[in-house]
Design a protein around this motif. Sequence first.
Motif: not given
Length: 162
Positions: A35-37, A109-115, A117-119
């Motif tokens: 959320r913060l990112m 998907a988690g990798i895409g989101a965290w590393y 920044g894919n919303t």
Amino acid sequence: MALSFTVPQRILHWLMAALILFNLIFSDAMETAGRLMFRGQTLTPEQVSAANIHAYVGIGVLVLALIRLCLRFMQGVPPEPIQEPPFLRVVARISHWAFYALFFAMPLAGIGAWYFGNTTAAFVHSGPMKLLMWVLIVAHIGGALVHQFYWKTDVLKRMTSG
């Protein structure tokens, strides 16, 4: 065809179950960090470290899933019990392959989101995929209990003591 799962298959099953449940239950740090990112705010080192635990566990699940899938193809799996109605055998097969799809898709998907920044990946990972994983887990446990206590098959034994 094997009458039981091999020891490595059983170890991977239970290790992955523990890691997946850990990430499903203890996802608050990653959700807060995400959320913060995505709001463009700076994360504290503690928040990054806490979120990284979730990420590393997810990457571990991805690696173990690859090993598990290879073992499945190389060593096979026990046949479905004859007590199980044919329609439910199909449901079980679909459910197991849905698990495998999630074992790969959720961490990616988690990798895409965290590393990266894919919303969209973040939404899919923490929304529909997470819900589907919970549904499959509940159905999987329910199916195992029906096998054990209603049909009185050896399904639980095949994944515990062999």
